[in-house]
Design a protein around this motif. Sequence first.
Motif, short mmCIF file in Angstrom:
data_model
loop_
_atom_site.label_atom_id
_atom_site.label_comp_id
_atom_site.label_asym_id
_atom_site.label_seq_id
_atom_site.Cartn_x
_atom_site.Cartn_y
_atom_site.Cartn_z
N ALA A 62 26.08 21.57 -2.23
CA ALA A 62 26.37 20.07 -2.33
C ALA A 62 24.93 19.62 -2.72
CB ALA A 62 26.84 19.36 -1.09
N SER A 63 23.91 20.04 -1.99
CA SER A 63 22.48 19.51 -2.21
C SER A 63 22.06 19.89 -3.87
CB SER A 63 21.51 20.14 -1.26
OG SER A 63 19.97 19.87 -1.53
N ALA A 64 22.32 20.96 -4.20
CA ALA A 64 21.92 21.37 -5.58
C ALA A 64 22.52 20.64 -6.32
CB ALA A 64 22.27 22.95 -5.67
N ALA A 65 24.04 20.48 -6.11
CA ALA A 65 24.78 19.67 -7.20
C ALA A 65 24.24 18.46 -7.24
CB ALA A 65 26.27 19.72 -6.88
N LEU A 66 23.72 17.69 -6.29
CA LEU A 66 23.38 16.23 -6.34
C LEU A 66 22.32 16.45 -7.15
CD1 LEU A 66 24.12 13.62 -4.41
CD2 LEU A 66 22.07 14.42 -3.03
N LEU A 67 21.20 17.27 -7.18
CA LEU A 67 20.26 17.28 -8.22
C LEU A 67 20.71 17.76 -9.64
CD1 LEU A 67 17.23 17.22 -8.49
CD2 LEU A 67 17.02 19.50 -7.62
N GLY A 68 21.82 18.42 -9.84
CA GLY A 68 22.26 18.92 -10.96
C GLY A 68 21.42 20.31 -11.23
N ALA A 69 21.37 21.00 -9.98
CA ALA A 69 20.76 22.29 -10.14
C ALA A 69 21.95 23.43 -9.90
CB ALA A 69 19.71 22.39 -9.07
N ASP A 175 2.53 13.94 -5.58
CA ASP A 175 3.15 12.62 -5.04
C ASP A 175 4.59 12.38 -5.36
OD1 ASP A 175 3.63 9.95 -4.56
OD2 ASP A 175 2.60 8.94 -6.28
N ILE A 176 5.45 12.25 -4.30
CA ILE A 176 6.97 12.31 -4.20
C ILE A 176 7.22 10.94 -3.80
CG2 ILE A 176 7.19 14.99 -4.00
CD1 ILE A 176 8.28 14.18 -0.95
N THR A 177 6.48 10.11 -3.60
CA THR A 177 6.75 8.85 -3.03
C THR A 177 8.07 8.17 -3.90
OG1 THR A 177 4.36 8.35 -2.52
CG2 THR A 177 6.06 6.42 -2.34
N ALA A 178 8.07 8.26 -4.88
CA ALA A 178 9.20 7.77 -5.88
C ALA A 178 10.44 8.23 -5.51
CB ALA A 178 8.79 7.57 -7.44
N VAL A 179 10.33 9.64 -5.26
CA VAL A 179 11.61 10.34 -5.01
C VAL A 179 12.10 10.77 -3.66
CG1 VAL A 179 11.60 11.06 -7.50
CG2 VAL A 179 10.80 12.55 -5.96
N VAL A 180 11.16 10.34 -2.70
CA VAL A 180 11.69 10.80 -1.25
C VAL A 180 12.89 10.30 -0.89
CG1 VAL A 180 10.47 8.71 0.06
CG2 VAL A 180 10.52 11.00 1.02
N GLU A 181 13.64 9.25 -1.29
CA GLU A 181 14.79 8.85 -0.72
C GLU A 181 15.88 10.00 -1.30
OE1 GLU A 181 16.04 4.68 -1.41
OE2 GLU A 181 14.13 4.23 -0.55
N PHE A 182 15.50 10.46 -2.66
CA PHE A 182 16.43 11.32 -3.08
C PHE A 182 16.32 12.76 -2.50
CE2 PHE A 182 18.72 14.40 -5.83
CZ PHE A 182 19.56 13.52 -6.86
N LYS A 183 15.03 13.10 -2.14
CA LYS A 183 14.90 14.22 -1.15
C LYS A 183 15.68 14.17 0.43
CE LYS A 183 11.09 16.51 1.15
NZ LYS A 183 9.72 17.18 1.09
N GLU A 184 15.51 12.75 0.59
CA GLU A 184 16.37 12.97 2.05
C GLU A 184 17.82 12.97 1.80
OE1 GLU A 184 15.34 9.26 5.44
OE2 GLU A 184 16.07 8.72 3.50
N ARG A 185 18.13 12.39 0.54
CA ARG A 185 19.73 12.52 0.51
C ARG A 185 20.22 14.11 0.31
NH1 ARG A 185 21.19 9.31 -4.68
NH2 ARG A 185 23.22 10.42 -4.50
N MET A 186 19.22 15.08 -0.50
CA MET A 186 19.47 16.39 -0.36
C MET A 186 19.45 16.89 0.93
SD MET A 186 17.30 17.15 -3.84
CE MET A 186 17.73 19.03 -3.66
N LEU A 187 18.53 16.54 1.69
CA LEU A 187 18.33 17.08 3.04
C LEU A 187 19.69 16.76 3.69
CD1 LEU A 187 16.53 18.70 5.01
CD2 LEU A 187 15.47 16.81 5.52
N ALA A 188 19.95 15.50 3.71
CA ALA A 188 21.25 15.20 4.37
C ALA A 188 22.54 15.67 4.21
CB ALA A 188 21.23 13.47 4.18
N CYS A 189 22.56 16.59 3.27
CA CYS A 189 23.70 17.28 2.66
C CYS A 189 23.90 18.35 3.60
CB CYS A 189 23.57 18.00 1.47
SG CYS A 189 23.56 16.84 -0.20
N HIS A 190 22.76 18.71 4.52
CA HIS A 190 22.99 19.73 5.55
C HIS A 190 23.41 19.31 6.96
CE1 HIS A 190 21.17 22.96 2.73
NE2 HIS A 190 20.57 21.72 2.39
#
Length: 258
Positions: A62-69, A175-190
């Motif tokens: 699900a985390s990978a799918a969120l990213l399109g990976a 610098d991942i400041t602009a995408v940290v929320e997306f990173k958080e959403r991926m982590l939250a899949c777990h």
Amino acid sequence: MPTVLAVMAHPDDIEFTCAGTLVLLKRAGWGVHMATMTAGDLGSMKLSRAAISRVRRKEAGASAALLGAGYTCLGFDDLTILYDADSKRRVCGLIREVRPDLVITHSSLDYMSDHTETPKIVREPAFASTIPNWRASLNGKPAPPCSKMPAILYADPIENIDATGRRVPARLVVDITAVVEFKERMLACHESQRSWLRAQHGEDEYLLSMKRWSADRARDFRSKAVAYAEGFTPHLGHGFPRNDLLTKALGKRVKTLA
Ligand SMILES: [Zn+2]
């Protein structure tokens, strides 16, 4: 289209260590594939190994799918990831299927054996991926040799520290400041792991720890505008590509440290 392959030991290691950079590469037009050595079969106090493995494969997917990976679980078991012919052939089979330009894996300074074996296992198949006489397959399906070796980056160890607790320096900081929320959403899949930690800590330690470690690495940027970052160290040993693909792809979001 360039492709990045992240290979880490367990479901959620990618999200903790390098998902922000994967998001940035994806947005820069890269193909992204995520792989875990195990399905996280020891990641529950209540469910059987088979049951939690099913849950965690789904969460990682699900985390990978969120990213399109894409996502692959290489089918090893927790706490028994070993550098041997079988693991090297399986990982090489994956490399030959994905044919990445760049591979991201754990730091060899990380805190546990599954994490320190994985980069050893990844490094040699990357080297051997172009050698026709090196037989390799994933799920028994041989893939043709690659035309070129991928570059390798080691991500930050968990908490940015080595096994003795010392902070590990990075050579490239993103610098991942602009995408940290997306990173958080991926982590939250777990969710299985997040709820486990939440029950132990009484707060959302799972997401909070990721942000704390990303904020710690951001200090290396020495810029108030950079709140969250991920660090990497390139593998520059004999024969491996030495071109800095991250800076080429992400420009000023990457800082090179001495
Ligand atoms: Zn792990």
